[in-house]
Design a protein around this motif. Structure first.
Motif, mmCIF file in Angstrom:
data_model
loop_
_atom_site.group_PDB
_atom_site.id
_atom_site.type_symbol
_atom_site.label_atom_id
_atom_site.label_comp_id
_atom_site.label_asym_id
_atom_site.label_seq_id
_atom_site.Cartn_x
_atom_site.Cartn_y
_atom_site.Cartn_z
ATOM 1 N N ARG A 108 0.713 7.516 4.980
ATOM 2 C CA ARG A 108 0.808 6.561 5.691
ATOM 3 C C ARG A 108 0.338 4.789 5.651
ATOM 4 O O ARG A 108 -0.047 4.751 5.716
ATOM 5 N N HIS A 109 1.902 4.809 4.406
ATOM 6 C CA HIS A 109 1.556 3.171 4.245
ATOM 7 C C HIS A 109 2.415 2.049 5.201
ATOM 8 O O HIS A 109 1.097 0.701 5.655
ATOM 9 N N ARG A 110 2.483 2.050 6.400
ATOM 10 C CA ARG A 110 3.325 1.242 7.795
ATOM 11 C C ARG A 110 1.920 0.780 7.593
ATOM 12 O O ARG A 110 1.613 0.050 8.320
ATOM 13 N N PRO A 111 0.467 1.477 8.384
ATOM 14 C CA PRO A 111 -0.231 0.691 9.295
ATOM 15 C C PRO A 111 -0.934 -0.163 8.284
ATOM 16 O O PRO A 111 -0.936 -0.838 9.115
ATOM 17 N N GLY A 126 0.034 -1.529 6.009
ATOM 18 C CA GLY A 126 0.097 -2.875 5.356
ATOM 19 C C GLY A 126 0.377 -3.900 6.765
ATOM 20 O O GLY A 126 0.470 -4.512 6.546
ATOM 21 N N ARG A 127 0.267 -2.939 8.407
ATOM 22 C CA ARG A 127 1.103 -3.732 9.090
ATOM 23 C C ARG A 127 -0.581 -4.691 9.692
ATOM 24 O O ARG A 127 -0.512 -5.245 9.882
ATOM 25 N N ALA A 128 -2.157 -3.367 8.763
ATOM 26 C CA ALA A 128 -3.337 -4.225 9.351
ATOM 27 C C ALA A 128 -3.126 -5.405 8.401
ATOM 28 O O ALA A 128 -4.468 -6.510 8.847
ATOM 29 N N ARG A 129 -3.238 -4.950 6.474
ATOM 30 C CA ARG A 129 -3.084 -6.246 6.320
ATOM 31 C C ARG A 129 -2.668 -7.044 6.286
ATOM 32 O O ARG A 129 -3.160 -8.762 6.763
ATOM 33 N N GLY A 130 -1.066 -7.610 6.829
ATOM 34 C CA GLY A 130 -0.639 -8.343 7.923
ATOM 35 C C GLY A 130 -1.124 -9.384 8.497
ATOM 36 O O GLY A 130 -1.455 -10.611 9.043
ATOM 37 N N ALA A 131 -1.754 -8.298 9.221
ATOM 38 C CA ALA A 131 -2.263 -8.904 10.832
ATOM 39 C C ALA A 131 -4.095 -9.334 10.497
ATOM 40 O O ALA A 131 -3.696 -10.556 10.969
ATOM 41 N N ALA A 152 -4.450 4.090 16.457
ATOM 42 C CA ALA A 152 -3.577 3.564 14.603
ATOM 43 C C ALA A 152 -3.924 3.273 14.093
ATOM 44 O O ALA A 152 -5.762 2.730 13.322
ATOM 45 N N GLY A 153 -3.946 4.279 12.415
ATOM 46 C CA GLY A 153 -5.130 4.255 11.329
ATOM 47 C C GLY A 153 -5.936 5.669 11.264
ATOM 48 O O GLY A 153 -6.471 5.320 10.058
#
Length: 392
Positions: A4-7, A9-14, A345-346
């Motif tokens: 699962r790459h989306r969580p 990626g979102r964590a890195r973006g945040a 999440a994550g």
């Protein structure tokens, strides 16, 4: 296994967004302090240079080595210009923070030689902030600030590098253990098929002596058994690298019904706190286990076993678990589903157990997906191809 790459990626973006806000606030604060202390337009050069290094730090993941070199180069030029022009000492707090991020990121991810070079470059920038004639009062504030930031980046990067190295070593150890287990099972697969070939050869000899006209059947069976053995060996041997010494035989796994019943009797590997029993386990088996090749039977057993173990370890609030094993036209589908509350999440369940399952399925040309279900629960879905001869 579905990653699962989306969580992530979102964590890195945040994280980068928060870092950008911190950079902007620090730049604004430092510009204000310089304007108040020095007056005039002394603030703009340091603020502009700091903004450039901060921007480089925010895009560091595209190329960590070049980002670190660029940030250190800008910092070095800034120190030189401020020294010659008589401007306030640099790097300021914002640039020091950005350099700390760049150094830590490089030390964490780059090869050892490049990481060491970036760390040395950071130290050179810190040393460059030392005045030509050291003051008698001790370290200048700019030098102290940049030294602390450099040490923090170096420490965080080194700790992250060590943690990831240990994680990779543990994963590789699991893979090696799984390969050794597969080597032992390969021994059993060969022994199983070769035993059949020997028996058919003996039958063919008897038939050839007594009734030659019936010898063709046993020879055909020998060919079939030989082809099955060759196919089974090819499906497993590609995974095995260094299997060590000659493998020993492994026990034939218990039947799935016995495995599920044993798990339910133990209450999910022990009585859970506040509950007398573990989750109720239901087995939906619409397949003939005895018709599977040995390597497929063992893999199905291990997938169900590892999935139930993960439920007992990571889903203590689950009330029910469903194990479904279905024989399709050219494959076996294994699904293990629980109803545990949704994890944060994550969160990743299973750890190295999923690594072992993935190794087995890759060896047999199968697929594995594992992840949270919509709403609540966790699902493991594995598909194993079954040779055509085994489906007859």
């Amino acid at each position: 296994m579905r990653v699962r790459h989306r969580p992530v990626g979102r964590a890195r973006g945040a994280a980068d967004a928060g870092l950008g806000v911190l950079f902007a606030a620090t730049l604004a604060f430092w510009a204000y302090r310089i304007a108040v202390t020095w007056g005039g337009a002394h603030w703009w050069f340091g603020c502009a240079a700091g903004a450039v290094v901060c921007a480089i730090a925010l895009v560091r993941r595209r190329d960590r080595a070049r980002a670190a070199v660029a940030g250190l180069a800008v910092a070095g030029v800034t120190v030189l210009v401020t020294r010659l022009a008589g401007l306030p000492g640099e790097p300021g707090p914002a640039m020091a923070l950005a350099l700390s991020v760049l150094v830590g990121s490089a030390v964490r991810a780059l090869p050892a030689s490049r990481a060491a070079a970036v760390a040395a470059g950071g130290f050179a920038v810190v040393a460059a902030t030392w005045p030509a004639v050291p003051p008698s009062s001790g370290l200048p504030p700019v030098t102290s600030l940049n030294a602390a930031a450099w040490l923090a980046g170096l420490a965080l990067g080194s700790c992250s590098r060590l943690f990831e190295a240990r994680h990779r070593a543990a994963a590789e150890r699991v893979r090696r253990e799984e390969r050794l287990a597969l080597a032992r099972e390969l021994h059993d697969v060969v022994a199983h098929h070769v035993t059949g070939i020997v028996l058919q050869a003996q039958a063919a000899q008897l038939a050839a002596r007594r009734r030659p006209e019936r010898a063709e059947g046993p020879f055909a069976e020998i060919e079939t058994a030989g082809s099955d053995a060759l196919a089974a060996v090819r499906r497993v041997v590609g995974l095995l690298g260094d299997a060590g010494d000659a493998p020993s035989a492994t026990a034939v796994p218990e039947r799935l019904g016995e495995l599920v019943e044993r798990f339910g009797d133990r209450g999910g590997q022990g009585v859970q706190e506040g509950r007398e029993h573990g989750p109720a386990v239901r087995l939906d088996l619409s397949a003939d286990e005895s018709a599977w090749p040995p390597e497929v039977a063992v893999t199905v057993h291990r997938i169900v076993q590892e999935s139930l173990t993960n439920v007992s370890r990571h889903a203590r609030q689950a009330r029910s678990v469903t194990v479904r094993v279905v024989q399709e036209r050219d494959s076996v589908v294994v699904e293990v589903v629980d109803d545990a509350p949704q994890a944060p999440a994550g969160y990743r369940r299973g750890g190295y157990g999923l690594v072992g399952m993935r190794e087995r399925l890759d060896a047999l040309g199968g697929t594995l997906r594992a992840g949270p279900r919509p709403g609540a629960g966790w699902a493991v879905l594995a598909t194993l191809p079954v040779p055509a001869r085994a489906r007859r």
